[in-house]
Write an enzyme that holds these catalytic residues in place. Structure first.
Site, short mmCIF file in Angstrom:
data_model
loop_
_atom_site.label_atom_id
_atom_site.label_comp_id
_atom_site.label_asym_id
_atom_site.label_seq_id
_atom_site.Cartn_x
_atom_site.Cartn_y
_atom_site.Cartn_z
CG HIS A 24 -2.15 -0.79 1.12
ND1 HIS A 24 -2.96 -1.10 2.19
CD2 HIS A 24 -2.76 -1.33 0.04
CE1 HIS A 24 -3.98 -1.83 1.79
NE2 HIS A 24 -3.88 -1.97 0.48
CG HIS A 79 -10.12 -6.65 -3.59
ND1 HIS A 79 -10.71 -5.41 -3.60
CD2 HIS A 79 -9.01 -6.52 -2.80
CE1 HIS A 79 -9.99 -4.58 -2.84
NE2 HIS A 79 -8.96 -5.23 -2.37
CD GLU A 81 -5.80 -2.62 -2.35
OE1 GLU A 81 -6.45 -3.38 -1.61
OE2 GLU A 81 -5.05 -1.72 -1.90
CG ASP A 83 -3.14 -6.41 -3.78
OD1 ASP A 83 -4.04 -5.64 -4.11
OD2 ASP A 83 -3.18 -7.07 -2.71
CG HIS A 145 -9.48 -3.69 2.35
ND1 HIS A 145 -8.61 -2.63 2.19
CD2 HIS A 145 -9.12 -4.61 1.43
CE1 HIS A 145 -7.74 -2.91 1.24
NE2 HIS A 145 -8.02 -4.10 0.76
CG ASP A 164 -7.36 -8.18 0.32
OD1 ASP A 164 -6.33 -8.70 -0.11
OD2 ASP A 164 -7.75 -7.05 -0.03
CE1 TYR A 192 -3.49 -8.36 4.01
CE2 TYR A 192 -5.73 -8.32 4.83
CZ TYR A 192 -4.84 -8.21 3.79
OH TYR A 192 -5.30 -7.92 2.54
CG HIS A 225 -2.47 -10.96 0.30
ND1 HIS A 225 -1.62 -10.60 -0.72
CD2 HIS A 225 -3.46 -10.03 0.32
CE1 HIS A 225 -2.10 -9.50 -1.30
NE2 HIS A 225 -3.21 -9.15 -0.70
FE1 FEO Z 1 -7.15 -5.20 -0.94
FE2 FEO Z 1 -4.76 -7.60 -1.30
O1 FEO Z 1 -5.74 -6.09 -1.76
#
Ligand code: FEO
Length: 396
Positions: A24, A79, A81, A83, A145, A164, A192, A225
């Protein structure tokens, strides 16, 4: 990492990022690296669930090719994002007829990020897709999130692809929880949660209830992750329930920084007072500590005492940095206090009080301020102050 078989017909095709130390942007320290887990389900129709960071796209594509040389039918975007969606343009370039499956909010974000002229299938909670022997059921998890989030459940395998949620920034050579050190996994899972999900704890609690009420069986949780929960899924589910409910132990963090040693002497005396009163305590000098690790330590600790000398009518920047993080995260149910030293004029302690209040941390002690350097009497006062705070922690 190459390809790993997760279950019959289900493959892990993502990437391990051993080198990343900041996630991030500069906002999250990743001492143990991370992984971008993407999952490939091979059936009459083939579905890829999530992708990887764009720089790992060649690895993802090679892994997919190894398992399934044909074209993909679906790309599920749990998601957006980057990543998890960063490699989507490369995946879609190779599979132009694949259908991107995501929520309406995700579509909005994907259009903005990538502008791809792709086929979309927008889903909401309760929707599903049949691949042949496997069904993909979707459950929206907005604000866990980001607004676009969802998770994908495969009932035939009792498998939850949680993105996530339940993840950890933890690179590995073996992807399953039972092949790794569980203490390290839980430490990273807690970090996390503390640093990313704390502001959304009410939503987490509600969503956990909602999933429990679906009466679906979950034997494996595969996040995007870190490790896959093959054996200890119950442990991470109960930890999420505990964290979402802001359950904490009688434990105190003393976070401080110092210019010429006065506030440091105070901090150490305060720590002694807390400990002598029977409450475990940990000391963090902000300028040599990792802000995200402090936040993680606070997740299951009941109290935090914050100290700084005054500089330019305010507090030292490393202390402000920790407090800024707490103000954003608003950890529920914490007790706090402020202390510090100053020369001719104060200001730091008032600033700390303000930050703690804005973080939702209940101030249960009058702040402790001294001028110049603490002598033996003042240090004794600091010990008493720490002990009184510990007594309030024990009352909770
Ligand atoms: Fe909210 Fe692993 O990205």
């Amino acid at each position: 990492m190459g390809v790993v078989k997760v279950l019959p017909d289900i493959w892990l095709v993502g990437a391990v990022d051993w080198d990343i130390r900041s996630f991030h942007g500069p906002s999250y320290s990743t001492h143990r690296g991370t992984t971008y887990n993407a999952y490939l389900i091979v059936d009459d129709k083939t579905a890829l669930v999530d992708t990887v960071l764009d720089s790992f796209a060649p690895e993802l594509l090679a892994n997919i090719e190894q398992v399934c040389p044909g074209k993909l039918d679906y790309v599920i975007v749990n998601h957006i994002e980057p990543d998890h969606s960063g490699a989507l343009p490369q995946v879609m370039a190779r599979n132009p007829d694949a259908i991107v499956v995501c929520t309406a909010r995700a579509r909005e974000g994907l259009d903005s990020y990538y502008g791809g002229n792709w086929r979309y299938h927008i889903v909401k909670s309760g929707d599903s897709i049949e691949l042949g022997r496997h069904t993909l059921q979707f459950i929206e998890t907005p604000m866990l999130h980001w607004p676009d989030n969802m998770v994908t459940y495969v009932p035939q395998k009792k498998l939850l692809l949680s993105n996530d949620a339940f993840g950890q920034h933890l690179a590995w050579s073996h992807p399953f929880d039972d092949d790794n050190d569980l203490d390290i996994i839980m430490t990273e899972a807690a970090k996390y949660y503390a640093n990313i999900l704390t502001p959304f704890s009410r939503i987490v609690a509600k969503k956990l209830d909602e999933i429990a009420n679906l009466n679906i069986e979950i034997e494996m949780i595969a996040p995007s992750h870190g490790v896959i929960w093959r054996r200890h899924g119950g442990k991470i589910l109960s930890a999420y329930s505990r964290w979402a409910a802001a359950e904490a132990n009688p434990r105190v963090l003393v976070v401080y920084d110092t210019m010429w040693g006065s506030t440091e002497k105070m901090a150490r005396a305060v720590l002694e007072g807390v400990a002598q009163a029977g409450v475990p305590a940990r000391l963090f000098k902000a300028s040599v500590s990792d802000r995200n690790d402090i936040v993680a330590e606070l997740l299951e600790a009941k109290g935090i005492l914050v100290g700084s000398p005054t500089i330019n009518n305010g507090m030292l920047v490393p202390v402000g940095s920790v407090l800024e993080e707490l103000r954003a995260l608003k950890p529920a149910g914490k007790l706090g206090g402020a202390f510090g030293s100053h020369g001719w004029r104060g200001g730091a302690v008032a600033g700390i009080e303000k930050y703690l209040a804005e973080a939702g941390i209940q101030l249960v002690a009058d702040s402790l301020q001294i001028k110049w350097a603490p002598g033996p009497e003042v240090l004794e006062q600091c010990r008493r102050w720490g002990a009184e705070f510990a007594a309030k922690i024990k009352e909770q």
